[in-house]
Design a protein around this motif. Structure first.
Motif, PDB file in Angstrom:
ATOM      1  N   ALA A   1       0.831  -1.212   0.000  1.00 55.35           N
ATOM      2  CA  ALA A   1       0.000   0.000   0.000  1.00 55.35           C
ATOM      3  C   ALA A   1       0.858   1.252   0.000  1.00 55.35           C
ATOM      4  O   ALA A   1       0.563   2.231  -0.705  1.00 55.35           O
ATOM      5  CB  ALA A   1      -0.931  -0.011   1.219  1.00 55.35           C
ATOM      6  N   ARG A   2       1.943   1.252   0.766  1.00 57.93           N
ATOM      7  CA  ARG A   2       2.853   2.393   0.775  1.00 57.93           C
ATOM      8  C   ARG A   2       3.501   2.599  -0.590  1.00 57.93           C
ATOM      9  O   ARG A   2       3.711   3.735  -1.032  1.00 57.93           O
ATOM     10  CB  ARG A   2       3.930   2.209   1.842  1.00 57.93           C
ATOM     11  CG  ARG A   2       3.437   2.433   3.265  1.00 57.93           C
ATOM     12  CD  ARG A   2       4.555   2.340   4.281  1.00 57.93           C
ATOM     13  NE  ARG A   2       4.059   2.539   5.625  1.00 57.93           N
ATOM     14  CZ  ARG A   2       3.874   3.724   6.203  1.00 57.93           C
ATOM     15  NH1 ARG A   2       4.181   4.828   5.530  1.00 57.93           N
ATOM     16  NH2 ARG A   2       3.413   3.827   7.427  1.00 57.93           N
ATOM     17  N   LEU A   3       3.828   1.497  -1.257  1.00 60.65           N
ATOM     18  CA  LEU A   3       4.398   1.612  -2.598  1.00 60.65           C
ATOM     19  C   LEU A   3       3.415   2.277  -3.547  1.00 60.65           C
ATOM     20  O   LEU A   3       3.789   3.164  -4.330  1.00 60.65           O
ATOM     21  CB  LEU A   3       4.786   0.220  -3.111  1.00 60.65           C
ATOM     22  CG  LEU A   3       5.261   0.147  -4.567  1.00 60.65           C
ATOM     23  CD1 LEU A   3       6.527   0.983  -4.761  1.00 60.65           C
ATOM     24  CD2 LEU A   3       5.511  -1.292  -4.986  1.00 60.65           C
ATOM     25  N   VAL A   4       2.140   1.868  -3.499  1.00 57.92           N
ATOM     26  CA  VAL A   4       1.119   2.490  -4.339  1.00 57.92           C
ATOM     27  C   VAL A   4       1.082   3.998  -4.087  1.00 57.92           C
ATOM     28  O   VAL A   4       1.017   4.809  -5.028  1.00 57.92           O
ATOM     29  CB  VAL A   4      -0.264   1.858  -4.077  1.00 57.92           C
ATOM     30  CG1 VAL A   4      -1.362   2.649  -4.778  1.00 57.92           C
ATOM     31  CG2 VAL A   4      -0.282   0.408  -4.539  1.00 57.92           C
ATOM     32  N   HIS A   5       1.143   4.392  -2.823  1.00 55.37           N
ATOM     33  CA  HIS A   5       1.133   5.825  -2.480  1.00 55.37           C
ATOM     34  C   HIS A   5       2.384   6.531  -2.998  1.00 55.37           C
ATOM     35  O   HIS A   5       2.301   7.615  -3.586  1.00 55.37           O
ATOM     36  CB  HIS A   5       1.031   5.990  -0.964  1.00 55.37           C
ATOM     37  CG  HIS A   5       1.273   7.391  -0.488  1.00 55.37           C
ATOM     38  ND1 HIS A   5       0.353   8.402  -0.639  1.00 55.37           N
ATOM     39  CD2 HIS A   5       2.362   7.957   0.129  1.00 55.37           C
ATOM     40  CE1 HIS A   5       0.836   9.536  -0.139  1.00 55.37           C
ATOM     41  NE2 HIS A   5       2.053   9.287   0.322  1.00 55.37           N
ATOM     42  N   GLU A   6       3.544   5.919  -2.798  1.00 52.63           N
ATOM     43  CA  GLU A   6       4.813   6.587  -3.118  1.00 52.63           C
ATOM     44  C   GLU A   6       5.025   6.807  -4.610  1.00 52.63           C
ATOM     45  O   GLU A   6       5.769   7.702  -5.002  1.00 52.63           O
ATOM     46  CB  GLU A   6       5.975   5.780  -2.539  1.00 52.63           C
ATOM     47  CG  GLU A   6       6.066   5.873  -1.019  1.00 52.63           C
ATOM     48  CD  GLU A   6       7.052   4.887  -0.425  1.00 52.63           C
ATOM     49  OE1 GLU A   6       7.645   4.098  -1.204  1.00 52.63           O
ATOM     50  OE2 GLU A   6       7.232   4.895   0.804  1.00 52.63           O
ATOM     51  N   VAL A   7       4.379   6.003  -5.447  1.00 52.87           N
ATOM     52  CA  VAL A   7       4.531   6.188  -6.887  1.00 52.87           C
ATOM     53  C   VAL A   7       3.345   6.939  -7.489  1.00 52.87           C
ATOM     54  O   VAL A   7       3.272   7.113  -8.704  1.00 52.87           O
ATOM     55  CB  VAL A   7       4.719   4.831  -7.610  1.00 52.87           C
ATOM     56  CG1 VAL A   7       5.949   4.112  -7.094  1.00 52.87           C
ATOM     57  CG2 VAL A   7       3.487   3.945  -7.478  1.00 52.87           C
ATOM     58  N   SER A   8       2.432   7.386  -6.642  1.00 51.95           N
ATOM     59  CA  SER A   8       1.220   8.052  -7.124  1.00 51.95           C
ATOM     60  C   SER A   8       1.417   9.566  -7.180  1.00 51.95           C
ATOM     61  O   SER A   8       2.376  10.106  -6.619  1.00 51.95           O
ATOM     62  CB  SER A   8       0.049   7.735  -6.186  1.00 51.95           C
ATOM     63  OG  SER A   8       0.158   8.488  -4.977  1.00 51.95           O
ATOM     64  N   PRO A   9       0.521  10.281  -7.851  1.00 48.39           N
ATOM     65  CA  PRO A   9       0.569  11.748  -7.837  1.00 48.39           C
ATOM     66  C   PRO A   9       0.396  12.336  -6.437  1.00 48.39           C
ATOM     67  O   PRO A   9       0.684  13.505  -6.214  1.00 48.39           O
ATOM     68  CB  PRO A   9      -0.600  12.150  -8.749  1.00 48.39           C
ATOM     69  CG  PRO A   9      -0.851  10.958  -9.613  1.00 48.39           C
ATOM     70  CD  PRO A   9      -0.531   9.774  -8.756  1.00 48.39           C
ATOM     71  N   ARG A  10      -0.058  11.513  -5.488  1.00 49.88           N
ATOM     72  CA  ARG A  10      -0.262  11.973  -4.113  1.00 49.88           C
ATOM     73  C   ARG A  10       0.964  11.745  -3.237  1.00 49.88           C
ATOM     74  O   ARG A  10       0.898  11.919  -2.020  1.00 49.88           O
ATOM     75  CB  ARG A  10      -1.456  11.241  -3.496  1.00 49.88           C
ATOM     76  CG  ARG A  10      -2.781  11.539  -4.171  1.00 49.88           C
ATOM     77  CD  ARG A  10      -3.912  10.714  -3.573  1.00 49.88           C
ATOM     78  NE  ARG A  10      -5.195  11.075  -4.143  1.00 49.88           N
ATOM     79  CZ  ARG A  10      -6.013  11.990  -3.635  1.00 49.88           C
ATOM     80  NH1 ARG A  10      -5.675  12.631  -2.528  1.00 49.88           N
ATOM     81  NH2 ARG A  10      -7.166  12.269  -4.220  1.00 49.88           N
ATOM     82  N   ALA A  11       2.081  11.356  -3.823  1.00 48.58           N
ATOM     83  CA  ALA A  11       3.260  11.005  -3.031  1.00 48.58           C
ATOM     84  C   ALA A  11       3.721  12.139  -2.123  1.00 48.58           C
ATOM     85  O   ALA A  11       4.285  11.891  -1.051  1.00 48.58           O
ATOM     86  CB  ALA A  11       4.400  10.584  -3.960  1.00 48.58           C
ATOM     87  N   GLY A  12       3.473  13.385  -2.513  1.00 45.06           N
ATOM     88  CA  GLY A  12       3.859  14.521  -1.679  1.00 45.06           C
ATOM     89  C   GLY A  12       2.924  14.760  -0.516  1.00 45.06           C
ATOM     90  O   GLY A  12       3.230  15.540   0.395  1.00 45.06           O
TER      91      GLY A  12
END
Length: 392
Positions: free
Chosen positions: A164-175
């Motif tokens: 789940a963290r990987l999905v977040h970190e590569v998403s436009p929402r990573a910031g």
């Protein structure tokens, strides 16, 4: 921009390291020079640093935009399989690899795997060596580029939150923020206030207002871990948040807009939970827009040595160097069925670090469930004689 550029000059393990990083889906380019490159991390040999000078190598790293520089030496006399030192507040890492490691199979060589884990730090990725795990990472990266809601299913201890963290970190929402809540760990009477927030005086003990974790994740990702444990009444309110993108804190009269991406996880069979009436069908389908599934550790044996090496790095603080798993120890790990998955492997690694003697973890140091407790080593002759004199 590449994650990592590895300069091949005088660096014997360069190709093996690139392959191990590729299995983690960390982009690593092999190159003769850094000319025209752009990367977050630069890896060079100690021989190349000696020839060009430290100042020049550091300047090269700055020029390509690298935030870390890893200098690798190989040494015949190195006692530990891998020794790591850091300089410049961790931005310069020196790793000394015993030369004998270069003849080993990289997938079975925990020293080389630990070195790959060190190099991969800071890159968005998971510890992986198994081909199926690599394909799961590929899928998670593709999903991360979208805004769809994700449901991650899998046994306990298989890395659902890591994925789940990987999905977040590569998403436009990573910031934005990544906010995780374990729905099974918070008492039912507190879960609603924890998620939705509350106004001052909304209930006994609410001395101050709280915006809640849903609004805390505004602009980022909210992870509902073990969502199958959420009470039915609260499930209806979460469904409304997903539909309307608004929350009403306890004690408030007005709704508050919220912009979050939701990822949910569970170790249960959700269809069975729906049939049993413990989980709302409409919420399940709202959460299960894009399903991902982690597998039991026993089903991905190539990941076992890689995870063990990463766990040795995490838990070993030996200044003399990191220990390695010898072939018989690895074989013992691969024979086990791992009902507790990665969490069980972590326990085994920590026990082995306590039991080891020197820089090798042997099969005798691998203490699995059902094994007898190890006996204390016999006293050395001198110590035994001193004890006898004292007794006399």
């Amino acid at each position: 921009m590449q994650d990592i550029v590895i300069l091949t000059e005088s660096l014997a393990p360069a190709a093996a390291l690139a392959d191990l990083l590729a299995r983690r889906r960390v982009t690593a380019a092999l190159a003769e020079t850094a000319e025209g490159a752009a990367a977050r991390c630069l890896v060079v040999s100690a021989a190349q640093e000696a020839a060009a000078g430290r100042a020049q190598i550091v300047e090269t790293a700055r020029r390509i935009g690298a935030r870390r520089l890893v200098v690798i030496a190989t040494d015949d006399a190195q006692a530990a399989p891998l020794k790591v030192d850091t300089e410049l507040n961790g931005r310069l890492v020196r790793a000394t690899l015993a030369r004998r490691r270069l003849a080993e199979d990289p997938l079975q060589d925990t020293a080389l795997l630990a070195l790959a884990d060190l190099i991969a730090e800071g890159a968005h990725g998971m510890v992986a060596a198994d081909a199926e795990t690599g394909r799961l990472i590929d899928l998670a990266r593709r999903v991360g580029e979208s805004e769809v809601t994700v449901f991650v299913a899998g046994p306990t201890g298989t890395g659902k939150e890591v994925l789940a963290r990987l999905v977040h970190e590569v998403s436009p929402r990573a910031g934005g923020p990544f906010v995780a809540i374990n729905c099974a760990a918070i008492p039912e009477n507190m879960l609603e206030a924890t998620l939705f927030g509350h106004e001052k005086g909304a209930f006994t003990g609410a001395a101050t207002a709280s915006k809640g974790l849903i609004r805390a994740a505004h602009g980022g990702t909210l992870l509902l871990d073990e969502v199958s444990e959420m009470p039915l009444g609260l499930q209806a309110k979460i469904l409304r948040v997903l539909q309307e993108r608004r929350v009403t804190p306890l004690g408030a009269q007005t709704e508050q807009p919220v912009d979050v991406r939701v990822i949910a996880t569970s170790n249960r069979d959700m269809r069975e939970a729906v049939r049993a009436g413990t989980f709302r069908e409409d919420l399940y389908y709202r959460l299960n827009v894009f399903p991902l599934a982690t597998r039991a550790l026993a089903e991905r044996p190539d990941d076992v040595p890689a995870l063990a090496a990463a766990l040795i790095r995490r838990h070993c603080r030996d200044a003399a160097g990191l220990p390695e798993l010898d072939p018989r120890a690895i074989a013992r790990l691969l024979e086990h069925d791992w009902p507790g998955n990665v969490r069980e492997l972590e326990n085994v690694v920590q026990r082995a670090l306590v039991l080891r003697d020197g820089h090798r973890i042997t099969a005798e140091d691998i203490m699995l469930p059902g094994d007898a407790m190890p006996l204390a080593p016999p006293a050395a002759p001198a110590a035994a004689a001193a004890t006898a004199l004292q007794a006399a």
